[in-house]
Motif scaffolding. Structure first.
Motif, mmCIF file in Angstrom:
data_model
loop_
_atom_site.group_PDB
_atom_site.id
_atom_site.type_symbol
_atom_site.label_atom_id
_atom_site.label_comp_id
_atom_site.label_asym_id
_atom_site.label_seq_id
_atom_site.Cartn_x
_atom_site.Cartn_y
_atom_site.Cartn_z
ATOM 1 N N LEU A 146 -0.047 56.856 -61.538
ATOM 2 C CA LEU A 146 -0.439 56.787 -62.943
ATOM 3 C C LEU A 146 -0.172 55.909 -64.309
ATOM 4 N N ALA A 147 -0.511 54.930 -64.120
ATOM 5 C CA ALA A 147 -0.285 54.159 -65.000
ATOM 6 C C ALA A 147 -1.052 54.008 -66.657
ATOM 7 N N GLY A 148 -1.764 54.753 -67.119
ATOM 8 C CA GLY A 148 -2.555 53.979 -68.410
ATOM 9 C C GLY A 148 -2.237 53.223 -68.329
ATOM 10 N N LEU A 149 -2.011 53.464 -70.411
ATOM 11 C CA LEU A 149 -2.239 52.657 -70.945
ATOM 12 C C LEU A 149 -0.990 50.983 -70.838
ATOM 13 N N THR A 150 0.363 51.806 -70.329
ATOM 14 C CA THR A 150 0.873 51.056 -70.172
ATOM 15 C C THR A 150 0.761 49.682 -68.592
ATOM 16 N N GLY A 151 -0.567 50.557 -67.897
ATOM 17 C CA GLY A 151 -1.359 50.115 -66.646
ATOM 18 C C GLY A 151 -2.014 48.445 -67.033
ATOM 19 N N THR A 152 -2.058 48.797 -68.206
ATOM 20 C CA THR A 152 -3.593 47.982 -68.821
ATOM 21 C C THR A 152 -2.167 46.947 -69.115
ATOM 22 N N ASP A 153 -1.220 47.017 -70.319
ATOM 23 C CA ASP A 153 -0.795 46.092 -70.796
ATOM 24 C C ASP A 153 0.599 45.535 -69.726
ATOM 25 N N LEU A 154 0.737 45.912 -68.562
ATOM 26 C CA LEU A 154 1.176 45.371 -67.242
ATOM 27 C C LEU A 154 -0.514 44.412 -66.269
ATOM 28 N N GLY A 155 -1.249 44.637 -66.853
ATOM 29 C CA GLY A 155 -1.497 44.370 -66.263
ATOM 30 C C GLY A 155 -2.349 42.400 -66.648
ATOM 31 N N ARG A 156 -2.717 42.407 -68.230
ATOM 32 C CA ARG A 156 -2.039 41.460 -69.289
ATOM 33 C C ARG A 156 -0.746 40.431 -68.826
ATOM 34 N N ALA A 157 -0.035 41.165 -68.852
ATOM 35 C CA ALA A 157 1.382 40.338 -68.436
ATOM 36 C C ALA A 157 1.735 39.747 -67.314
ATOM 37 N N LEU A 158 0.174 39.956 -66.179
ATOM 38 C CA LEU A 158 -0.078 39.933 -65.087
ATOM 39 C C LEU A 158 -1.358 38.785 -65.528
ATOM 40 N N GLY A 159 -1.410 38.356 -65.761
ATOM 41 C CA GLY A 159 -2.501 37.206 -66.717
ATOM 42 C C GLY A 159 -3.834 37.407 -66.716
ATOM 43 N N ASN A 160 -4.484 38.901 -66.777
ATOM 44 C CA ASN A 160 -5.669 39.524 -66.406
ATOM 45 C C ASN A 160 -5.669 39.941 -68.340
ATOM 46 N N ASP A 161 -6.469 39.007 -68.835
ATOM 47 C CA ASP A 161 -6.074 38.465 -70.537
ATOM 48 C C ASP A 161 -7.293 39.627 -70.955
ATOM 49 N N VAL A 162 -8.299 39.491 -70.754
ATOM 50 C CA VAL A 162 -9.273 40.562 -70.993
ATOM 51 C C VAL A 162 -9.481 42.118 -70.159
ATOM 52 N N GLY A 163 -8.558 42.711 -69.218
ATOM 53 C CA GLY A 163 -8.341 44.046 -69.240
ATOM 54 C C GLY A 163 -9.157 44.865 -68.243
ATOM 55 N N GLY A 164 -10.341 43.492 -67.340
ATOM 56 C CA GLY A 164 -10.813 43.656 -66.006
ATOM 57 C C GLY A 164 -10.324 44.392 -65.656
ATOM 58 N N LEU A 165 -11.572 45.042 -64.865
ATOM 59 C CA LEU A 165 -11.178 45.896 -63.372
ATOM 60 C C LEU A 165 -12.181 46.008 -62.479
ATOM 61 N N PRO A 166 -11.358 45.914 -60.774
ATOM 62 C CA PRO A 166 -10.817 45.715 -60.581
ATOM 63 C C PRO A 166 -9.664 44.882 -60.869
ATOM 64 N N PHE A 167 -8.788 44.683 -60.098
ATOM 65 C CA PHE A 167 -7.213 43.663 -60.748
ATOM 66 C C PHE A 167 -6.386 43.633 -59.128
ATOM 67 N N SER A 168 -6.340 42.786 -58.686
ATOM 68 C CA SER A 168 -5.179 42.234 -57.409
ATOM 69 C C SER A 168 -4.067 41.405 -57.707
ATOM 70 N N VAL A 169 -2.870 42.094 -56.988
ATOM 71 C CA VAL A 169 -1.800 41.350 -57.613
ATOM 72 C C VAL A 169 -1.713 41.545 -55.923
ATOM 73 N N LEU A 170 -1.092 40.406 -55.611
ATOM 74 C CA LEU A 170 -0.193 40.002 -54.167
ATOM 75 C C LEU A 170 1.514 39.564 -54.537
ATOM 76 N N PHE A 171 2.131 40.021 -53.759
ATOM 77 C CA PHE A 171 3.746 40.356 -53.656
ATOM 78 C C PHE A 171 4.102 40.098 -52.971
ATOM 79 N N GLY A 172 5.112 38.899 -52.882
ATOM 80 C CA GLY A 172 5.799 38.566 -51.331
ATOM 81 C C GLY A 172 6.606 39.638 -50.830
ATOM 82 N N LYS A 173 7.598 38.897 -50.019
ATOM 83 C CA LYS A 173 9.106 39.782 -50.027
ATOM 84 C C LYS A 173 9.830 39.393 -50.482
ATOM 85 N N ASP A 174 10.107 38.525 -51.542
ATOM 86 C CA ASP A 174 10.975 38.300 -52.354
ATOM 87 C C ASP A 174 10.450 38.483 -53.648
ATOM 88 N N GLY A 175 9.509 38.985 -53.769
ATOM 89 C CA GLY A 175 8.678 39.368 -54.928
ATOM 90 C C GLY A 175 8.664 38.998 -55.967
#
Length: 197
Positions: A146-175
């Protein structure tokens, strides 16, 4: 008694339609068409740009791996638990039709790739009660936080400036972040992403 039909003023007396000359398009007409086309192209370009992930904020990867979120049963889920193996992080909500449409695809992907070390984590940007009710109807095999508003902030920090959904991020083994996508994932996306880790 029949009613007489008024003759068509554009048709000659013999019943053969007249050929009217086509009016040439004026310079202003061409300019207006050009302006309209340019506006449509500019609007489409802006929409495309707006839906592209933007720059990731400095330090967000490190802060993500140190973050923790609550699960549906009230437990704390640390992101550090997912470090060291590829992770597909998916931001979604129950009120988002494309999110709901892609969840079965993500669930199938998880089932087919979890044995290969691939992980999937769903971050619900939603109310806990709505998520519980939704998952009662459509159970998923991968973990949900459950990410709530923290999830929206995290999404923006990851480059989702508009806060759109769905939004997916692939992390490699090294993080580190390998891929990001705004909008619904496809089989083709997942096949390409899984081949890159």
């Amino acid at each position: 008694m029949s009613t007489p039909i008024d003759p068509d003023p554009h048709q000659p007396a013999g019943g053969i339609p007249s050929v009217q000359s086509a009016q040439p398009v004026s310079r202003r007409g061409w300019m207006m068409a050009g302006v309209g086309t340019a506006a449509a192209v500019a609007g489409a370009g802006f929409a495309w740009w707006r839906l592209q992930p933007h720059d990731v904020l400095d330090g967000v990867e490190a802060s993500f791996w140190n973050a923790s979120m609550e699960t549906l049963d009230g437990a704390t889920l640390t992101m550090r638990k997912f470090h060291g193996r590829p992770l597909l992080l998916n931001f979604w909500a129950t009120w988002c039709p494309p999110c709901v449409d892609e969840l079965p695809l993500l669930n199938s992907f998880y089932g087919a790739h979890t044995g290969k070390g691939f992980q999937v984590l769903g971050l619900a940007i939603d109310q806990p009660a709505a998520v519980r009710k939704f998952l009662d109807r459509m159970p998923l095999d991968f973990p949900i936080a459950l990410a709530g508003l923290t999830g929206t902030d995290l999404g923006r920090a990851l480059g989702n400036d508009v806060g759109g959904l769905p939004f997916s991020v692939l992390f490699g083994k090294d993080g580190n972040i390998l891929r990001r996508k705004m909008g619904q994932l496809t089989d083709k996306d997942l096949a390409q992403w899984s081949s890159e880790v």
